[in-house]
Design an enzyme around this catalytic site. Sequence first.
Site, PDB file in Angstrom:
ATOM      1  N   TRP A 255      -3.088   6.983   4.102  1.00  0.00           N
ATOM      2  CA  TRP A 255      -2.460   7.956   5.003  1.00  0.00           C
ATOM      3  C   TRP A 255      -1.259   7.342   5.709  1.00  0.00           C
ATOM      4  O   TRP A 255      -0.168   7.903   5.705  1.00  0.00           O
ATOM      5  CB  TRP A 255      -3.459   8.470   6.040  1.00  0.00           C
ATOM      6  CG  TRP A 255      -2.797   9.403   7.013  1.00  0.00           C
ATOM      7  CD1 TRP A 255      -2.594  10.738   6.849  1.00  0.00           C
ATOM      8  CD2 TRP A 255      -2.212   9.050   8.282  1.00  0.00           C
ATOM      9  NE1 TRP A 255      -1.906  11.256   7.938  1.00  0.00           N
ATOM     10  CE2 TRP A 255      -1.663  10.247   8.830  1.00  0.00           C
ATOM     11  CE3 TRP A 255      -2.092   7.861   9.003  1.00  0.00           C
ATOM     12  CZ2 TRP A 255      -1.014  10.277  10.073  1.00  0.00           C
ATOM     13  CZ3 TRP A 255      -1.434   7.888  10.241  1.00  0.00           C
ATOM     14  CH2 TRP A 255      -0.913   9.079  10.758  1.00  0.00           C
ATOM     15  N   ASP A 274      -4.612  13.044   2.902  1.00  0.00           N
ATOM     16  CA  ASP A 274      -5.803  12.973   3.746  1.00  0.00           C
ATOM     17  C   ASP A 274      -5.534  13.419   5.185  1.00  0.00           C
ATOM     18  O   ASP A 274      -6.427  13.324   6.037  1.00  0.00           O
ATOM     19  CB  ASP A 274      -6.346  11.537   3.764  1.00  0.00           C
ATOM     20  CG  ASP A 274      -6.812  11.087   2.389  1.00  0.00           C
ATOM     21  OD1 ASP A 274      -7.550  11.846   1.746  1.00  0.00           O
ATOM     22  OD2 ASP A 274      -6.426   9.983   1.964  1.00  0.00           O
ATOM     23  N   ASP A 275      -4.336  13.918   5.470  1.00  0.00           N
ATOM     24  CA  ASP A 275      -3.964  14.262   6.840  1.00  0.00           C
ATOM     25  C   ASP A 275      -4.747  15.480   7.342  1.00  0.00           C
ATOM     26  O   ASP A 275      -4.777  16.536   6.697  1.00  0.00           O
ATOM     27  CB  ASP A 275      -2.467  14.549   6.907  1.00  0.00           C
ATOM     28  CG  ASP A 275      -2.008  14.813   8.322  1.00  0.00           C
ATOM     29  OD1 ASP A 275      -1.850  13.830   9.071  1.00  0.00           O
ATOM     30  OD2 ASP A 275      -1.826  15.989   8.686  1.00  0.00           O
ATOM     31  N   VAL A 276      -5.346  15.335   8.518  1.00  0.00           N
ATOM     32  CA  VAL A 276      -6.157  16.406   9.098  1.00  0.00           C
ATOM     33  C   VAL A 276      -5.298  17.624   9.428  1.00  0.00           C
ATOM     34  O   VAL A 276      -5.713  18.776   9.235  1.00  0.00           O
ATOM     35  CB  VAL A 276      -6.886  15.896  10.360  1.00  0.00           C
ATOM     36  CG1 VAL A 276      -7.594  17.037  11.072  1.00  0.00           C
ATOM     37  CG2 VAL A 276      -7.884  14.807   9.998  1.00  0.00           C
ATOM     38  N   TRP A 316       2.835  21.231   8.549  1.00  0.00           N
ATOM     39  CA  TRP A 316       2.551  20.702   9.897  1.00  0.00           C
ATOM     40  C   TRP A 316       3.165  21.591  10.972  1.00  0.00           C
ATOM     41  O   TRP A 316       2.591  21.816  12.018  1.00  0.00           O
ATOM     42  CB  TRP A 316       3.108  19.286  10.035  1.00  0.00           C
ATOM     43  CG  TRP A 316       2.305  18.215   9.408  1.00  0.00           C
ATOM     44  CD1 TRP A 316       0.996  18.261   9.020  1.00  0.00           C
ATOM     45  CD2 TRP A 316       2.752  16.886   9.104  1.00  0.00           C
ATOM     46  NE1 TRP A 316       0.602  17.052   8.499  1.00  0.00           N
ATOM     47  CE2 TRP A 316       1.667  16.187   8.541  1.00  0.00           C
ATOM     48  CE3 TRP A 316       3.974  16.220   9.266  1.00  0.00           C
ATOM     49  CZ2 TRP A 316       1.757  14.860   8.130  1.00  0.00           C
ATOM     50  CZ3 TRP A 316       4.064  14.896   8.858  1.00  0.00           C
ATOM     51  CH2 TRP A 316       2.971  14.224   8.295  1.00  0.00           C
TER      52      TRP A 316
END
Length: 320
Positions: A255, A274-276, A316
Amino acid sequence: MSAGLSNQNPVHHTGWEDHQHELKLFAPKEFSFKENLKYLQRSPNECLFHVRNDRIYRALPLSHGEDIVVIEVREAPHEQAVIVRFLGDFLPVEPCLRAEAAAYVRDWFDMNTDLVPFYEMASADPLLRDAVQTFYGLRNMGIPDLFEALCWGILGQQINLTYAYTLKRRFVEAFGRRIPCEGESYWIFPRPEDIAALSVHDLSGLRMTVKKCEYVLNVAKLMADGALTKEKLLEAGSLKQAENMLIAIRGIGPWTANYVLMRCLRMPDAFPIDDVGLHNAIKHVMGMEKKPTKEEIRKLSARWVNWESYATFYLWRILY
């Protein structure tokens, strides 16, 4: 808006003009200063620049020292330009130094990337089409300094964005440099050589985990010794090789590596899968009950080839 350019005989360069006290950076058509300002204002705790009256005030960390500048947009019927004006006594005398300032700002705003192919792809993508319409002209606002990008990636591991900004402010105000100019204070991010000689105890006042302190110190030492540089990563040959160079460093996983390759090295296929935040954005756009699995994300992102970083950045943006 600034009253006017200060030099009647500007020197023309590719993408910008040198008016000595001011630099005129020509913006591509697919560029929105307003959207980028909104992104930059996402946290009231930002410490490396101020935004007031649609202008950005900051110290640029350059090889010759620092320049204090104000950055704003000037729009004409057939032209949009980003104006960089030097404040106080910080006008670089040498043209090459002003060129470095222009290059820094163009890199920060990612003004050299042609977004037309991205928008063509995204307009037909169910995950991206609304985002690119809503935030048209948004750029992947970069972190040109490798040490800052790595520190930001490390500081932000497994905590929320609000606390990450708090940690960054503590770090900058404890170990960075404060520069006064025209009644304001401007901060320069700490340099690797400033941090490399410190200990975990020296960082204890930041109130972050011992492991994060160790990771930051280790990165600082590698960079101070010249073992890790932006140039070496760019010369790695491929995204995967650059990623492997980074994840070989203690405290940097896939990440953080992809985040740095995306925000600092400008690798278009960098993908922090894998970024939340990415997972939450996909869940929101798709109306899913649960966050998507990694395999689901791979299928949904199949058409993003070589635009993974921009796709992630736009998703994002949906979250704030």
